[in-house]
Structure formats: structure tokens, C-alpha cells
Design an enzyme around this catalytic site. Structure first.
Site, mmCIF file in Angstrom:
data_model
loop_
_atom_site.group_PDB
_atom_site.id
_atom_site.type_symbol
_atom_site.label_atom_id
_atom_site.label_comp_id
_atom_site.label_asym_id
_atom_site.label_seq_id
_atom_site.Cartn_x
_atom_site.Cartn_y
_atom_site.Cartn_z
ATOM 1 N N HIS A 63 55.294 -9.993 1.639
ATOM 2 C CA HIS A 63 54.541 -10.672 1.688
ATOM 3 C C HIS A 63 54.409 -11.890 1.861
ATOM 4 C CE1 HIS A 63 49.842 -10.800 0.843
ATOM 5 N NE2 HIS A 63 50.212 -11.857 1.236
ATOM 6 N N ARG A 67 54.868 -19.812 8.081
ATOM 7 C CA ARG A 67 54.256 -20.803 9.038
ATOM 8 C C ARG A 67 54.397 -20.933 10.410
ATOM 9 N NH1 ARG A 67 50.249 -20.316 5.448
ATOM 10 N NH2 ARG A 67 50.362 -21.181 3.526
ATOM 11 N N ASN A 97 49.312 -14.864 9.306
ATOM 12 C CA ASN A 97 48.232 -16.074 9.860
ATOM 13 C C ASN A 97 48.074 -17.756 10.415
ATOM 14 O OD1 ASN A 97 49.449 -16.397 6.999
ATOM 15 N ND2 ASN A 97 47.619 -17.475 6.336
ATOM 16 N N ASN A 280 45.042 -17.994 -3.948
ATOM 17 C CA ASN A 280 44.063 -16.872 -3.704
ATOM 18 C C ASN A 280 44.706 -15.461 -2.915
ATOM 19 O OD1 ASN A 280 41.452 -15.947 -2.786
ATOM 20 N ND2 ASN A 280 41.768 -16.837 -0.319
ATOM 21 N N ASP A 307 53.921 -13.528 -1.599
ATOM 22 C CA ASP A 307 52.846 -14.147 -1.638
ATOM 23 C C ASP A 307 53.454 -16.291 -1.180
ATOM 24 O OD1 ASP A 307 50.679 -15.150 0.094
ATOM 25 O OD2 ASP A 307 49.662 -14.714 -1.705
HETATM 26 ZN ZN LIG Z 1 46.354 -12.843 0.549
#
Ligand SMILES: [Zn+2]
Length: 430
Positions: A63, A67, A97, A280, A307
């Protein structure tokens, strides 16, 4: 990449899923060719000193937000991979993302291509839905054909239960794993930290723990309905962990991870209003932090995942409610785990290396035993080194770590990727 010189890792203690023993490791042409007591280095071989150190399969991060494409001012595949190598990782899974999202073959190819010269193996997670918008399924098969094994809309959970069921049915046919960002969007909407004593004290709108719990409960039900395996990203609350524990007890094919900040920081630190603490899922109260630690020890959690979420100084200097969530993780995860968790080294490495490698579908390459014939992806850890985190010295392009000034015990000395020493004595070689 073909590496011409032999390499010997000397004087260390080898730790992998098969156990712990004192041994030297000889590497030739990218593979381990001998693991034995006292290997005499062949002529012209490169020798890495591992005395007092643990020699382990390279770490695998499930994870990481690298970017690129789209936010190169915060991180690039190259800088993120360098940070990973310094943290002991030989493989990372880049989250989709990005801008554009990794939701089709063209973007998968672009990121894999950027990763081909990086300091660690860069794999990607594909998006479950087009543009991560949660409306219609992304072309999972065309991404799976390029080797993508993990899919997620991370940053958001797939809210539509029917769509998630269909995704799971496809996943089963394609032999891929779906990973969920567990958050009920409607319930979490407008929140910027954990909803509780501290949020009401500080006057910051909160996200209730139930937003995470509800999504985990729904997805456990969908895993049962479809019989398909499912991975839960960055779990942070006790109730969600209890649900996973019960699901595993019932034999359902679920796995789960937690991030280092969820076992090292609680929501009281938000009292500084410093957006470096905005993540988050959000930082939780002490009882949840303790629940994450327990779950890492009892097997409810299968992996520690960073993360790693770089943001520019400019973005993170916004007021708390406007700042983007996320903090760096790749260069501190191992040391935080060794320092903060009272778990044996073998267990910490299971959580950081071979268990995540299996979840990511990378076990043929990464996380395997340190044994003859295996690819030479290794990290050499000095478990006794005490060091202080200096944000300005991190390899990441961003500086958003909350651990500046923190004293940690245990540090990566060398990292070997495909037989090449990409980190030597804590210094990145590329
Ligand atoms: Zn997440």
C-alpha cells in the site's frame, strides 16, 4: 537487469518463514546460489557486511502512494522506490489513485515502465471502477493480463454493494484479489478526524468508527456470498478487527493490514491542529490503537502496510479541515514496528515481508525463503541501531512525516534487489 559481479552477504543471521539460522549468502546473476556457514567470497565478489544483523527476504509493501502520474511534485515512482529501498522494501504495490487513475492497460503500462529502472520492484494495484468513481467496473481483465494481481479504489471504498458483488465474481474468475478502503462514504462524509472525545473538544467534525466497521461487515457478507477472497486495507478500529477475527474463525477467505501510524499514534495528537496528523482512516483513541497491536500479534492482521502518502509542504500547510490526508511511511515502517510492537523479530518480518508478498500474489519473486535458487531480493537489518528520524534527510520528495525527532531502534543497513546492492550502509546506490 543482469548483475555481473558475485555478491556475498557475510556474518549475518538469516531469518525467513522457515526459521532462523546463522549463515552467509552467496548471490550470482540475480539469484541465491549458496546459503552456508562461512562462505569464502569468490575473487572480485562484492562483500556486504552483515555482522550483528538479520538477513531477511526483502520487505513488500501492499500500500504505497507513488503519486505518478499526476502529482510528481509530491513524489515520483523513482523517489518513492528509493525511499522504499532505504526502508528495506524490494517490492511495493502502487495505489491507483493517481491522475489519471490506474484504471486501464495504458496507465498500468506507464507506471510499470517508470518502475522498470527504480530501486525496488514496482507493482501496481488497478482500480476496481473506472476513474475510481464507483459507477462501473474498470477493465479488470486487461489489467490482470499485464500482471496486476490486486485491485482497489483506495482513497474511497466501493459503495455500491451490487457492483462490489459483481467485482468479486469477476475477481474469482481472473484469480485476482480485491482490496477495500473500508469506509461508508455517507456516514464518514464531512469528517476530518476520528469522531469522539477529541473531535468534540477540538471542534473538528469527526468520522465515526462505525463507518469503517459497516464496510468491513458488508464486505465480509459479500465474501461469504461469492466465496471470493478479499483484502481489507489499513484497518484502524477494534470493531472492524473483531469482525475480521470472526470471519477468519468462520473460514472465510479474508486478509487484512494495518498501517504503522495506527499502532503508534492516537487521536490526542490532533490537539496540535497540525495537518501532518491527518490521515484516512483517521488516528483513533488509545483503545483502538491497542486493538491494532493485539491483532498484529494474534494473526487477525496479516500485514503491516505503509499507506505511504506523500504531500507537498504547500498542500499540508492548509488548515486541518482543508489539508489532504496522509503521511509518509516507507522509510520508518520497519523501525516503528521493531520499536513499538513487543513482537518477536520473526513475527514482524512475517507481517512486513512474506505475508504481504502472498497477498499481493508476488510469492514467486518476493518474501520467499533465503535459499538456493531463489531470486536475490534481500534486506539486511541491524536490529540494535538507534537512530533519530530527520525528515529533511528522507529520500521521499515530500516531508510529511509526524516522526521527526523520534528515536527508533532497528535500521536497514543494506538492500539487495535482484542481486544488486541498491542500498549499502544506509545509502541509496540509485
Ligand atoms: Zn485508503
Amino acid at each position: 537487469m543482469a548483475v555481473v559481479r558475485d555478491l556475498v552477504v557475510r556474518g549475518g543471521t538469516v531469518v525467513d518463514a522457515t526459521g532462523t539460522r546463522r549463515a552467509d549468502v552467496l548471490v550470482r546473476a540475480g539469484h541465491i546460489v549458496a546459503v552456508a556457514d562461512d562462505i569464502d567470497p569468490p575473487a572480485r565478489a562484492e562483500v556486504l557486511d552483515a555482522s550483528g544483523c538479520t538477513v531477511a527476504p526483502g520487505l513488500v509493501d501492499l500500500h504505497a502512494h507513488l503519486r505518478q502520474p499526476g502529482r510528481e511534485e509530491a513524489e515520483t515512482v523513482d523517489t518513492g522506490a528509493r525511499a522504499a529501498a532505504l526502508g528495506g522494501y524490494t517490492a511495493v504495490v502502487a495505489m491507483p489513485n493517481t491522475d489519471p487513475a490506474i484504471d486501464c492497460a495504458a496507465v498500468v503500462r506507464e507506471v510499470l515502465d517508470l518502475g522498470s529502472t527504480a530501486a525496488c520492484d514496482v507493482h501496481v494495484a488497478g482500480a476496481i471502477t473506472v476513474g475510481r468513481a464507483g459507477q462501473r467496473l474498470a477493465p479488470l481483465a486487461e489489467m490482470a493480463a499485464l500482471g496486476v494481481r490486486l485491485f482497489t479504489d483506495d482513497g474511497a471504498g466501493v459503495q455500491d454493494s451490487r457492483l462490489m458483488r459483481r467485482a468479486l465474481e469477476y475477481a474469482s474468475a481472473l484469480d485476482i484479489t480485491l482490496a477495500q478502503h473500508c469506509e461508508d462514504a455517507a456516514l464518514a462524509s464531512g469528517g476530518h478526524m476520528h469522531e469522539g472525545e477529541w473531535s468534540s473538544h477540538l471542534g473538528i467534525p469527526g468520522v465515526p468508527a462505525e463507518a469503517e466497521e459497516l464496510m468491513v461487515l458488508r464486505d465480509i457478507a459479500l465474501a461469504r456470498l461469492t466465496g471470493t477472497r478479499m483484502h481489507f486495507l489499513h484497518l484502524s478500529v477494534a470493531a472492524a478487527l473483531d469482525a475480521v477475527r470472526a470471519a477468519k474463525g468462520a473460514g472465510l477467505p479474508v486478509t487484512a493490514e494495518a498501517a504503522p501510524h495506527h499502532f503508534t499514534l492516537d487521536d490526542s495528537v490532533v490537539a496540535s491542529y497540525d495537518p501532518v496528523f491527518k490521515v484516512n482512516p483517521p488516528l483513533r483513541p488509545t483503545a483502538d490503537v491497542e486493538a491494532v497491536r493485539v491483532a498484529l500479534g494474534d494473526g487477525t492482521l496479516d500485514a503491516i502496510a505503509t499507506d505511504h502518502a506523500p504531500h507537498t509542504q504547500e498542500d499540508k500547510e492548509a488548515p486541518f479541515d482543508e489539508a489532504p490526508p496522509g503521511m509518509l511511511g516507507l522509510e520508518t515502517a520497519l523501525a516503528l514496528a521493531l520499536t513499538e510492537l513487543s513482537l518477536p523479530l520473526e513475527r514482524v518480518l512475517a507481517l512486513l515481508s512474506w505475508q504481504p508478498a502472498r497477498i499481493a500474489g508476488l510469492e514467486a519473486e518476493h518474501g520467499g525463503p533465503v535459499a538456493e535458487g531463489r531470486p536475490a531480493h534481500l534486506c539486511v537489518i541491524d536490529p540494535a541501531t538507534v537512530w533519530v528520524v530527520e525528515p529533511e534527510k528522507l529520500a521521499s520528495r515530500s516531508r510529511n512525516t509526524p516522526y521527526g525527532g523520534r528515536k527508533l531502534t532497528g535500521r536497514v543497513r543494506h538492500t539487495v534487489l535482484g542481486g544488486e546492492a541498491v542500498v549499502i550502509d544506509g545509502q541509496a546506490q540509485r
